[in-house]
Write a protein that holds these residues in place. Sequence first.
Motif, PDB file in Angstrom:
ATOM      1  N   THR A   1      -7.962  -6.495  23.471  1.00  0.00           N
ATOM      2  CA  THR A   1      -8.710  -6.865  22.262  1.00  0.00           C
ATOM      3  C   THR A   1      -9.678  -8.002  22.527  1.00  0.00           C
ATOM      4  N   ALA A   2      -9.328  -8.909  23.442  1.00  0.00           N
ATOM      5  CA  ALA A   2     -10.239 -10.013  23.768  1.00  0.00           C
ATOM      6  C   ALA A   2     -11.536  -9.492  24.366  1.00  0.00           C
ATOM      7  N   VAL A   3     -11.421  -8.570  25.310  1.00  0.00           N
ATOM      8  CA  VAL A   3     -12.613  -8.006  25.954  1.00  0.00           C
ATOM      9  C   VAL A   3     -13.406  -7.170  24.957  1.00  0.00           C
ATOM     10  N   ARG A   4     -12.702  -6.332  24.235  1.00  0.00           N
ATOM     11  CA  ARG A   4     -13.350  -5.460  23.244  1.00  0.00           C
ATOM     12  C   ARG A   4     -14.169  -6.279  22.242  1.00  0.00           C
TER      13      ARG A   4
ATOM     14  N   GLN B   1     -13.496 -15.499  27.197  1.00  0.00           N
ATOM     15  CA  GLN B   1     -13.816 -16.870  26.806  1.00  0.00           C
ATOM     16  C   GLN B   1     -14.650 -16.910  25.526  1.00  0.00           C
ATOM     17  N   THR B   2     -14.048 -16.456  24.437  1.00  0.00           N
ATOM     18  CA  THR B   2     -14.717 -16.441  23.154  1.00  0.00           C
ATOM     19  C   THR B   2     -14.077 -17.448  22.204  1.00  0.00           C
ATOM     20  N   GLY B   3     -14.842 -17.858  21.206  1.00  0.00           N
ATOM     21  CA  GLY B   3     -14.309 -18.654  20.116  1.00  0.00           C
ATOM     22  C   GLY B   3     -13.735 -17.751  19.038  1.00  0.00           C
ATOM     23  N   THR B   4     -13.008 -18.339  18.092  1.00  0.00           N
ATOM     24  CA  THR B   4     -12.392 -17.519  17.047  1.00  0.00           C
ATOM     25  C   THR B   4     -13.442 -16.810  16.199  1.00  0.00           C
TER      26      THR B   4
ATOM     27  N   GLN C   1     -14.347  -8.032  16.042  1.00  0.00           N
ATOM     28  CA  GLN C   1     -13.403  -7.112  15.391  1.00  0.00           C
ATOM     29  C   GLN C   1     -14.104  -6.270  14.329  1.00  0.00           C
ATOM     30  N   LYS C   2     -14.945  -6.904  13.514  1.00  0.00           N
ATOM     31  CA  LYS C   2     -15.654  -6.177  12.462  1.00  0.00           C
ATOM     32  C   LYS C   2     -16.630  -5.155  13.053  1.00  0.00           C
TER      33      LYS C   2
ATOM     34  N   MET D   1     -18.301  -6.623  21.827  1.00  0.00           N
ATOM     35  CA  MET D   1     -18.923  -6.207  20.573  1.00  0.00           C
ATOM     36  C   MET D   1     -19.691  -7.350  19.934  1.00  0.00           C
ATOM     37  N   SER D   2     -19.159  -8.557  20.011  1.00  0.00           N
ATOM     38  CA  SER D   2     -19.785  -9.703  19.351  1.00  0.00           C
ATOM     39  C   SER D   2     -21.123 -10.059  19.965  1.00  0.00           C
TER      40      SER D   2
END
Length: 366
Positions: A254-257, A205-208, A215-216, A261-262
Amino acid sequence: MINIPASRIIIGLTAISIAVAGSIASLDFISSAAGQAIALSKAQAEAVSAYDAAVSRFKAVLRQRRAQIDSKQPLPDLPGQALYLARNDMLSTYKDLTDALPSKIGRPSKFKIPPAYFDADNEPLLDEYGALFRIMQAPPANAQNSDTPFKDVADLGTAIARAKGLDRASAEAAGRISLGLFFAETNGNQNIGNARSNTYKGSLQTGTAEDHIGQKKWAAIRNSIAAFNPALIARDDEEERRARNLDHRFNHWTAVRDGLMSAHAELFLQIPALVKVLPAPIDQMKVFELIQIVPSPTQAALRSGNLLNYRISEPRIMGFLRNNSMFAFGHADRARTSATFREILDAMWLFNDKFEHAATKFAEVR
C-alpha cells in the motif's frame, strides 16, 4: 502535488554499504591530505586543514552515535541529521582540496562517488555511516513486509501506467522507473523510518497527506486495472485487509501503491515523450526522482518541450537540490545560481548506483 519544503529528505544519499563496520574507534585512518611533502600556497594549506578537520568531525559523530546505540542510550531527535551533515562536509571539503591540489584525486571507490569528491581510503567511514542509518531507520515492529518487494513495485508501476492508457513498452518503462524510485528513496529497503525526518516514512518515503491522496486516487483507478489484471486487484484486496488498522505507509504494497498514485501516476503519460529525449533508463529514473524533490519545476520542464535545456534559477529550488546532494559539495558547486535540467541530471551522481541496482532488479523480476 505541492512543492516540497527544504526539509524533504531522501534516504541514504550515497550507495552505502550496510555491513556493520564495528567500532569506529578503529577507523582512525590518516587523511590523504596529511603529510604534504611539497610547499603549499596559503589557499592549498587552508584546503588541507579544512579537509582534515572535516574528516575528524565525521569520525567523531560516527563514534558518538555508535556509542549511543551500543549502550542503548536515547537518541536525539533526527539522529541521522548530524551524520548526514558531517558526511556532506567531508565530501565538500575534499572537493575543495582536489580543486586546489588536483594531484590528490585518487582511485575510484566502491561507492562510485567521483574521485574528486571522495578519498577511497575512507571507505570504512561510509560503511559505518550506512550501518548506523540501517539501525536508526529500522522498520517499526508492526510493519508488514512483502516476500516479493521488487516485483510488487514493478507490477504496480506497470499496471498504473497501463490504466492511464500507455502501451506495453511505455508501461514497462513506468515499472522500471517505479523501481528506481524505491531504490532512490530507501536503497530498496521496505517500510523503513527516516533518521532525518519525522514526516516521511515507508517504502516510498511519503507523508501522511500524500498517502491519503494516493489512496483516493487508487480507488478511482482500481476498476480500470481489474479489467486487464484481476490478479493484481486480488492481491490489493488481500493487502488492504492486512493493513486495515495500520498506517498504510508501513505495509509495503500500500505504501508503494499510494506513493505512486499521489505523485507520479499522472506524469506517467509523459513517458513516451521522455523516452525519446532521454533513452537511457537511468536518466528517466532521475527525472521522476526530481518529481519527488522539486515537483513543480520538474513538471514545468516536462511540459516545456525542451526538457534538457529548461533552466532552474530560483534560489529556493536550488536550495532544495543542494539539500538532496546536487551542487552541494565544494565552493565551486555551491556557488552555482542556476542549472539546466541536463546539468541537474549529471549532478545526480549519488543516485547512479541506486538506479543501476534498480535496473538490474527490474530485469530479474521481468
